[in-house]
Scaffold this motif. Structure first.
Motif, PDB file in Angstrom:
ATOM      1  N   ALA A  50       0.829  -1.204   0.000  1.00 52.52           N
ATOM      2  CA  ALA A  50       0.000   0.000   0.000  1.00 52.52           C
ATOM      3  C   ALA A  50       0.864   1.255   0.000  1.00 52.52           C
ATOM      4  N   ALA A  51       1.938   1.247   0.780  1.00 53.69           N
ATOM      5  CA  ALA A  51       2.841   2.404   0.829  1.00 53.69           C
ATOM      6  C   ALA A  51       3.467   2.656  -0.533  1.00 53.69           C
ATOM      7  N   LYS A  52       3.865   1.584  -1.189  1.00 53.81           N
ATOM      8  CA  LYS A  52       4.481   1.730  -2.508  1.00 53.81           C
ATOM      9  C   LYS A  52       3.452   2.156  -3.543  1.00 53.81           C
ATOM     10  N   ILE A 107       4.958   9.972  12.358  1.00 46.60           N
ATOM     11  CA  ILE A 107       5.122   8.591  11.896  1.00 46.60           C
ATOM     12  C   ILE A 107       3.895   7.764  12.279  1.00 46.60           C
ATOM     13  N   HIS A 108       3.423   7.923  13.517  1.00 44.99           N
ATOM     14  CA  HIS A 108       2.236   7.191  13.959  1.00 44.99           C
ATOM     15  C   HIS A 108       1.026   7.538  13.091  1.00 44.99           C
ATOM     16  N   LYS A 133      -2.931   6.005   8.873  1.00 41.55           N
ATOM     17  CA  LYS A 133      -3.544   6.275   7.572  1.00 41.55           C
ATOM     18  C   LYS A 133      -3.281   5.121   6.609  1.00 41.55           C
ATOM     19  N   LEU A 134      -2.051   4.616   6.643  1.00 36.20           N
ATOM     20  CA  LEU A 134      -1.696   3.501   5.765  1.00 36.20           C
ATOM     21  C   LEU A 134      -2.506   2.254   6.106  1.00 36.20           C
ATOM     22  N   ALA A 138      -4.633   0.026   3.556  1.00 35.29           N
ATOM     23  CA  ALA A 138      -4.290  -1.384   3.336  1.00 35.29           C
ATOM     24  C   ALA A 138      -5.293  -2.332   3.965  1.00 35.29           C
ATOM     25  N   LYS A 139      -6.304  -1.750   4.677  1.00 34.11           N
ATOM     26  CA  LYS A 139      -7.322  -2.549   5.372  1.00 34.11           C
ATOM     27  C   LYS A 139      -6.680  -3.508   6.392  1.00 34.11           C
ATOM     28  N   VAL A 140      -5.800  -2.926   7.209  1.00 34.46           N
ATOM     29  CA  VAL A 140      -5.155  -3.650   8.311  1.00 34.46           C
ATOM     30  C   VAL A 140      -5.601  -2.993   9.612  1.00 34.46           C
ATOM     31  N   ASP A 141      -5.924  -3.799  10.616  1.00 36.71           N
ATOM     32  CA  ASP A 141      -6.382  -3.294  11.914  1.00 36.71           C
ATOM     33  C   ASP A 141      -5.366  -2.312  12.493  1.00 36.71           C
TER      34      ASP A 141
END
Length: 245
Positions: free
Chosen positions: A115-117, A203-204, A209-210, A214-217
Motif C-alpha cells: 500500500a505504501a508503494k 510517523i504514527h 492512515k496507511l 491497506a485494510k489492516v487493523d
C-alpha cells in the motif's frame, strides 16, 4: 559461579555459528539476540540472578514467542561456552492464544508495504523495512543517514559506547537509491519537507492512515510492532565499539 563475555569468546562463538550448519537467518538472529543480552548486562559478570532478571525483562517487553526465541538463542551461547547456566524457557499458556489475533502478521506487514508503494509513500515504505529488519527503536531512525547507508551500518549511541547494526545488503542498496532520488546528500534519510527528522507523532499518523488504505487493523500496527513482525531479522549486531573503547 560468575561468568564474563570477552571479545575472544564472542569471536569464537561467531565462528562456531558460521561453521555449525545454521541457516543464515538463524545465525544472524542468534548473533543479534546475544548482542541484546550483552547490551542488557553492560559488562557485569553473568550469574543466575542476572539471567533471571533478563528473562523477566524479555517476558515483560516481548510476546511470549518472541521472548522464548531470545532465551533459546542466549542458552545456545551458554552451552557453547560450557557455562553452568540455563534460562528456563517459559511454557505457552494456552489461555493466551486468543491474543494472537492482536499481533500483526507477516502477510499484513507485506500488505502495508504494498500500500505504501502503491501510494508512492516511499519514505514510510523504507522506514517500515528498516524498523522490521534492524529492530532499532523508532527514535533511532535519525541515525539512518546517507553516510551510514554508504558505510553499511548504523551506529546508535548507547551511553559510553555504540551499538553497531549492520544493514542488510539489499536494504542498503534500496535506501541508497531512495536517498539519491529524494536528493538527500548527507545526514538523516527519514526527514520531513522542512529537513527535520521525521517525528514520532507524524510517523504514527502516517502508519494509521496507511492501515486504513491497506485494510489492516490499526490497533495492530505501531513502530514497535514492526520490529517484532519479522521473526528472523536480517540485521547483524556487533559490539566492537563497546569492547575496544
Amino acid at each position: 559461579m560468575n561468568y564474563t563475555i570477552t571479545p575472544e569468546l564472542l569471536s569464537q562463538y561467531n565462528h562456531y555459528l558460521a561453521k555449525s550448519g545454521y541457516s543464515k537467518a538463524t545465525y544472524q538472529k542468534y548473533r543479534g539476540d546475544l548482542a541484546q543480552f550483552c547490551e542488557y548486562q553492560k559488562g557485569k559478570t553473568i550469574d543466575e540472578g542476572l539471567c533471571e532478571t533478563y528473562r523477566q525483562y524479555l517476558l515483560d517487553h516481548y510476546t511470549l514467542r518472541g521472548a522464548c526465541s531470545k532465551i533459546v538463542a542466549v542458552n545456545t551461547f551458554f552451552k557453547f561456552a560450557g557455562w553452568d547456566l540455563q534460562m528456563a524457557t517459559p511454557r505457552v499458556d494456552r489461555s493466551r492464544v486468543v491474543d494472537a489475533g492482536k499481533e500483526m502478521t507477516v502477510l499484513e506487514y507485506k500488505r502495508l508495504l504494498r500500500a505504501a508503494k502503491r501510494h508512492d509513500n516511499l519514505r514510510l515504505y523504507y522506514l517500515m523495512q528498516v524498523l522490521a529488519q534492524t529492530k532499532i527503536n523508532v527514535s533511532e531512525h535519525r541515525y539512518v543517514t546517507v553516510e551510514a547507508v554508504r558505510d553499511g551500518y548504523i551506529a546508535v549511541p548507547r551511553g559510553n559506547h555504540r551499538k553497531i547494526v549492520v544493514i542488510p545488503d539489499q536494504l542498503r542498496q534500496e535506501l541508497g537509491g531512495f536517498a539519491e532520488s529524494a536528493k538527500i546528500l548527507e545526514g538523516p534519510i527519514f526527514i520531513s519537507r522542512s529537513g527535520k527528522c521525521w517525528d514520532r507523532v507524524a510517523i504514527h499518523k502516517s502508519l494509521k492512515k496507511l492501515c486504513r488504505e491497506a485494510k489492516v487493523d490499526e490497533e495492530k500496527v505501531s513502530p514497535r510492532s514492526l520490529s517484532h513482525v519479522v521473526a528472523f531479522g536480517s540485521a547483524v549486531y556487533t559490539l566492537e565499539d563497546k569492547f575496544n573503547k
